[in-house]
Design an enzyme around this catalytic site. Structure first.
Site, mmCIF file in Angstrom:
data_model
loop_
_atom_site.group_PDB
_atom_site.id
_atom_site.type_symbol
_atom_site.label_atom_id
_atom_site.label_comp_id
_atom_site.label_asym_id
_atom_site.label_seq_id
_atom_site.Cartn_x
_atom_site.Cartn_y
_atom_site.Cartn_z
ATOM 1 N N ARG B 66 39.101 28.301 33.927
ATOM 2 C CA ARG B 66 39.914 29.533 34.210
ATOM 3 C C ARG B 66 41.270 29.447 34.272
ATOM 4 O O ARG B 66 42.005 30.115 33.953
ATOM 5 C CB ARG B 66 39.121 30.276 35.354
ATOM 6 C CG ARG B 66 39.812 31.757 35.603
ATOM 7 C CD ARG B 66 38.876 32.377 36.553
ATOM 8 N NE ARG B 66 39.096 32.036 37.705
ATOM 9 C CZ ARG B 66 38.531 32.694 38.800
ATOM 10 N NH1 ARG B 66 37.857 33.709 38.737
ATOM 11 N NH2 ARG B 66 38.691 32.300 40.160
ATOM 12 N N ARG B 92 37.148 39.798 32.256
ATOM 13 C CA ARG B 92 37.368 38.564 32.896
ATOM 14 C C ARG B 92 37.830 38.624 34.581
ATOM 15 O O ARG B 92 38.759 39.490 34.643
ATOM 16 C CB ARG B 92 38.308 37.456 32.163
ATOM 17 C CG ARG B 92 38.325 37.356 30.842
ATOM 18 C CD ARG B 92 37.051 36.559 30.381
ATOM 19 N NE ARG B 92 36.723 36.792 29.082
ATOM 20 C CZ ARG B 92 35.537 36.533 28.461
ATOM 21 N NH1 ARG B 92 34.530 35.990 29.203
ATOM 22 N NH2 ARG B 92 35.216 36.672 27.174
ATOM 23 N N LEU B 94 39.888 37.841 37.418
ATOM 24 C CA LEU B 94 41.037 36.784 37.453
ATOM 25 C C LEU B 94 41.175 35.777 38.724
ATOM 26 O O LEU B 94 40.561 36.310 39.627
ATOM 27 C CB LEU B 94 42.395 37.762 37.508
ATOM 28 C CG LEU B 94 42.490 38.254 36.200
ATOM 29 C CD1 LEU B 94 43.551 39.423 36.047
ATOM 30 C CD2 LEU B 94 42.930 37.354 34.885
ATOM 31 N N ASN B 108 43.537 47.677 37.792
ATOM 32 C CA ASN B 108 42.258 47.758 37.115
ATOM 33 C C ASN B 108 41.611 48.907 36.929
ATOM 34 O O ASN B 108 41.823 49.704 38.083
ATOM 35 C CB ASN B 108 41.221 46.581 37.676
ATOM 36 C CG ASN B 108 39.953 46.573 36.927
ATOM 37 O OD1 ASN B 108 39.943 46.500 35.719
ATOM 38 N ND2 ASN B 108 38.972 46.681 37.729
ATOM 39 N N HIS B 110 37.889 50.918 36.617
ATOM 40 C CA HIS B 110 36.450 50.668 36.755
ATOM 41 C C HIS B 110 35.782 51.840 36.650
ATOM 42 O O HIS B 110 36.095 52.949 37.246
ATOM 43 C CB HIS B 110 36.246 49.978 38.124
ATOM 44 C CG HIS B 110 34.811 49.795 38.238
ATOM 45 N ND1 HIS B 110 34.276 48.375 37.662
ATOM 46 C CD2 HIS B 110 33.756 50.208 38.918
ATOM 47 C CE1 HIS B 110 32.846 48.449 38.054
ATOM 48 N NE2 HIS B 110 32.906 49.476 38.609
ATOM 49 N N GLY B 144 38.320 38.878 44.154
ATOM 50 C CA GLY B 144 36.915 39.667 44.527
ATOM 51 C C GLY B 144 36.883 40.408 43.283
ATOM 52 O O GLY B 144 37.579 41.000 42.610
ATOM 53 N N ASP B 146 36.030 43.838 41.379
ATOM 54 C CA ASP B 146 36.264 45.337 41.716
ATOM 55 C C ASP B 146 36.622 45.584 43.187
ATOM 56 O O ASP B 146 36.038 46.821 43.611
ATOM 57 C CB ASP B 146 34.929 46.295 41.222
ATOM 58 C CG ASP B 146 34.998 45.844 39.556
ATOM 59 O OD1 ASP B 146 36.071 45.901 38.781
ATOM 60 O OD2 ASP B 146 33.715 45.517 38.971
#
Lengths: 220, 220
Positions: B66, B92, B94, B108, B110, B144, B146
């Protein structure tokens, strides 16, 4: 359908139910009995003011004996031929003795958008988590804490300046609207329970299916 | 504020960002670069159609590495002087290499009302759970899955007849509205982050603070 309301607190949800009954919003549900687990519960006074039979079954008399406590609740309820039980701020987790007596006929109101924030004293957790939408849920009661098929939910904004108390007050207003509605649907046989999901019989299309509630509000 | 958009999928959220930019809704945010982790990502085609620089960094070339993958992403981004990163359907998680390069500058989207339903492929879980309200969340990205401070959320009804696909489509429409708004607020310095919570600078009172969204809708 004869209904018992179980309370531990001030009884504001009980009052919402009584007002809904007076307004003819409970369908075939008839409020018959209020039970509290402590004589400090304000719900007892509200019940008596409204001429409703009210009794206290002190939980403290049955410490470490949940089955005994629940058998006593059922004894007190027996003469009233109760068919539906509403938990309105009732702070005890019910066990198999009580649940078996009312399968799919017990509802609970919870101050969060389940499955988020189950358990007790959730408002500080909701505020601290930084969620922008909070809310309330009415669900059928099964084994487990704040689980069981969901009947209705309502969402409200969490404001930047909210403290647990101000958020709790905003959520409580939603509880007062969705609890009587859920009871009316249950009493009138509108709830179809399949695979742990509740479907509502004869729900008319209203166009609200496309509605969205966004917080903070969009600008520009 | 120069923005990179990271995608794995069709790119519908990328398209929503491009349309918002065209409509002048992104404030000082400028879309500069699209990165995909697979050449199958439709987002690449959308980026090229809109004349945006697009590159593929195939994740498969870095399996079990990664850090190497993330260093390569950063290398590709470097000449573009990127200041903000938007994850728009980027599948992915991060790690520290990437996160450290953009502290509090990665967002992000969701497809759930976090903290409920984190993780991947949530729509079947949402439908099976029987929730009556679902929704979408834009949050700042931290270590972590979400998690990270929430910027904006939107709720939608879950209909009795919903399948995962129909619910996903309804939620996606919300994503398309809240992601550009969150980016505009971040780019214009409107977000104040304290104790893991986001407050919004200069949010005008609109009266919508008292709004409630209830599903199924109340009757009577």
């Amino acid at each position: 359908m004869k209904v018992a309301v179980l309370c531990s607190g001030r009884g504001s949800n009980l009052l919402a139910l009584l007002e809904a009954a007076e307004a003819g919003l409970l369908g075939p549900a008839e409020l018959r009995l209020v039970l509290a687990d402590s004589k400090e519960a304000g719900a007892i006074n509200i019940a008596r003011e409204w001429g409703l039979y009210a009794a206290v079954v002190p939980r403290t008399a049955y410490h470490a004996n949940r089955d005994g406590f629940e058998r006593r609740l059922l004894e007190v309820m027996a003469p009233h031929e109760i068919e539906i039980v509403v938990l309105a701020g009732f702070l005890r987790v019910l066990g198999p003795v009580f649940l078996a007596a009312f399968p799919n006929k017990i509802i609970n109101v919870h101050p969060a958008l389940l499955p988020a924030f189950p358990g007790r004293d959730v408002w500080p957790l909701e505020v601290a988590s930084g969620v922008k939408l909070a809310g309330a849920t009415v669900h059928l009661v099964e084994k487990g804490v704040d689980s069981g098929p969901i009947i209705i939910q309502g969402s409200v904004p969490v404001l930047d300046e909210d403290e647990p108390e101000t958020l709790a007050a905003r959520i409580l207003k939603v509880e007062h609207r969705i609890l009587p509605q859920a009871l009316a649907w249950l009493a009138s046989g509108r709830l179809i329970i399949e695979d742990g999901r509740v479907r509502l019989k004869d729900l008319p299309k209203t166009g609200r299916e496309e509605e969205v509630f966004i917080w903070p509000p969009l600008e520009g």
